[in-house]
Design an enzyme around this catalytic site. Structure first.
Site, PDB file in Angstrom:
ATOM      1  N   SER A 187      -7.551 -17.430   8.837  1.00  0.00           N
ATOM      2  CA  SER A 187      -8.914 -17.022   9.181  1.00  0.00           C
ATOM      3  C   SER A 187      -9.498 -16.005   8.216  1.00  0.00           C
ATOM      4  O   SER A 187     -10.711 -15.966   8.023  1.00  0.00           O
ATOM      5  CB  SER A 187      -8.951 -16.488  10.613  1.00  0.00           C
ATOM      6  OG  SER A 187      -7.977 -15.480  10.799  1.00  0.00           O
ATOM      7  N   HIS A 233     -10.341 -10.750   9.451  1.00  0.00           N
ATOM      8  CA  HIS A 233     -11.639 -11.415   9.354  1.00  0.00           C
ATOM      9  C   HIS A 233     -12.628 -10.605   8.514  1.00  0.00           C
ATOM     10  O   HIS A 233     -13.304 -11.147   7.631  1.00  0.00           O
ATOM     11  CB  HIS A 233     -12.212 -11.635  10.750  1.00  0.00           C
ATOM     12  CG  HIS A 233     -11.438 -12.642  11.548  1.00  0.00           C
ATOM     13  ND1 HIS A 233     -11.865 -13.118  12.773  1.00  0.00           N
ATOM     14  CD2 HIS A 233     -10.267 -13.268  11.311  1.00  0.00           C
ATOM     15  CE1 HIS A 233     -10.996 -13.996  13.238  1.00  0.00           C
ATOM     16  NE2 HIS A 233     -10.009 -14.089  12.373  1.00  0.00           N
TER      17      HIS A 233
END
Length: 289
Positions: A187, A233
């Site tokens: 991610s 992230h």
């Protein structure tokens, strides 16, 4: 009385007299060595030179446009992620609890272990996933974002942005997360692609509404769902955005005079982002005694 001049011969076949010549360079040539052109006919060397002189077609993001671009790098990244997941599931004898595998234990990102020199975790953790749902979610995002970014930037620059986004996410986790927290997943790199796609769309003057809505939704999920690595992230998003900005905007700001110079400036920008991520990881990695 002057003796009769011998007929010219083909410059490639001296044994063949000819009355023809290349309309570009004027060299005598036989019919076999001439190719019809828009004006007259050209010899073999002039045809080859003409092909070399044709400039490649580039899109607004600066990458060379091919007739049928295929996102092979994206497919390869998806394949590697799926392969690593299959290995962990096989080792753990479980698809749902694949984190019990030896490879998962050796590669998951634990800041304290990185600080003790286990640097493989910085990269390896980005190819691990906690179960099939985690894998499918990330691979779907890569499937959606990757081809667009790959075609816009070109395969090499796209892969470099993915790589520095991965490093940026791992650096943020290593420095800012709890030293004993374990994390894994692609991610961080994928959030870097979110930023890169937004930069490409901004540079090419496209409507940013859709990509920004998707990014905001994913950020809301990041901050609201327990267990998600927020720093991975955010670190990946920052690194990917800055790297793509360096590729697409820095050459304009520095007024690069040629496409080759603009390309070099872009590569320097990406390398700088990656180097900063590595330095942050090395200097900021915690060590527990």
């Amino acid at each position: 009385m002057n003796p009769q001049q011998p007929a010219p011969t083909c410059y490639r076949h001296p044994d063949r007299p000819t009355g023809l010549a290349c309309t570009r360079c004027g060299r005598p040539s036989c019919p076999e060595c001439l190719t019809p052109a828009a004006v007259g006919q050209h010899c073999v060397e002039c045809v080859q030179q003409g092909r070399q002189d044709v400039r490649p077609v580039r899109n607004q993001a600066g990458s060379v446009q091919s007739k049928r671009p295929e996102p092979y790098v994206t497919w390869s990244l998806i394949a590697v992620n799926v392969l690593v997941f299959a290995i962990t599931a096989f080792q753990a004898r479980s698809v749902m609890d694949n984190q019990r595998s030896d490879l998962f234990v050796d590669w998951m990102l634990v800041p304290a272990l990185v600080g003790h020199g286990q640097w493989v975790r910085v990269i390896g953790s980005a190819f691990l996933h906690y179960g099939p749902i985690h894998l499918l979610a990330n691979m779907f995002a890569l499937y959606v974002l990757g081809p667009y970014c790959e075609i816009a930037l070109g395969r090499a620059r796209y892969l470099s942005v993915y790589a520095v986004s991965l490093l940026g996410g791992s650096a943020a986790v290593t420095v800012l997360s709890d030293p004993l927290t374990a994390s894994a997943g692609a991610s961080g790199a994928i959030f870097g692609l979110f930023g890169a796609v937004a930069v490409v769309m901004l540079r090419t003057r496209q409507n940013l509404t859709q990509i920004m809505v998707l990014l905001v939704i994913n950020l809301i999920i990041t901050f609201s769902v327990p267990g998600i690595s927020v720093w991975a992230h955010l670190g990946g998003l920052l690194a990917g955005t800055v790297a793509a900005g360096g590729i697409l905007y820095l050459p304009r700001w520095l007024r690069a005079s040629t496409p080759a110079l603009a390309m070099r400036i872009g590569w320097i920008a990406v390398a700088a982002v990656g180097l900063i991520a590595v330095i942050v990881t090395v200097v900021g990695a915690p060590t527990l005694y």
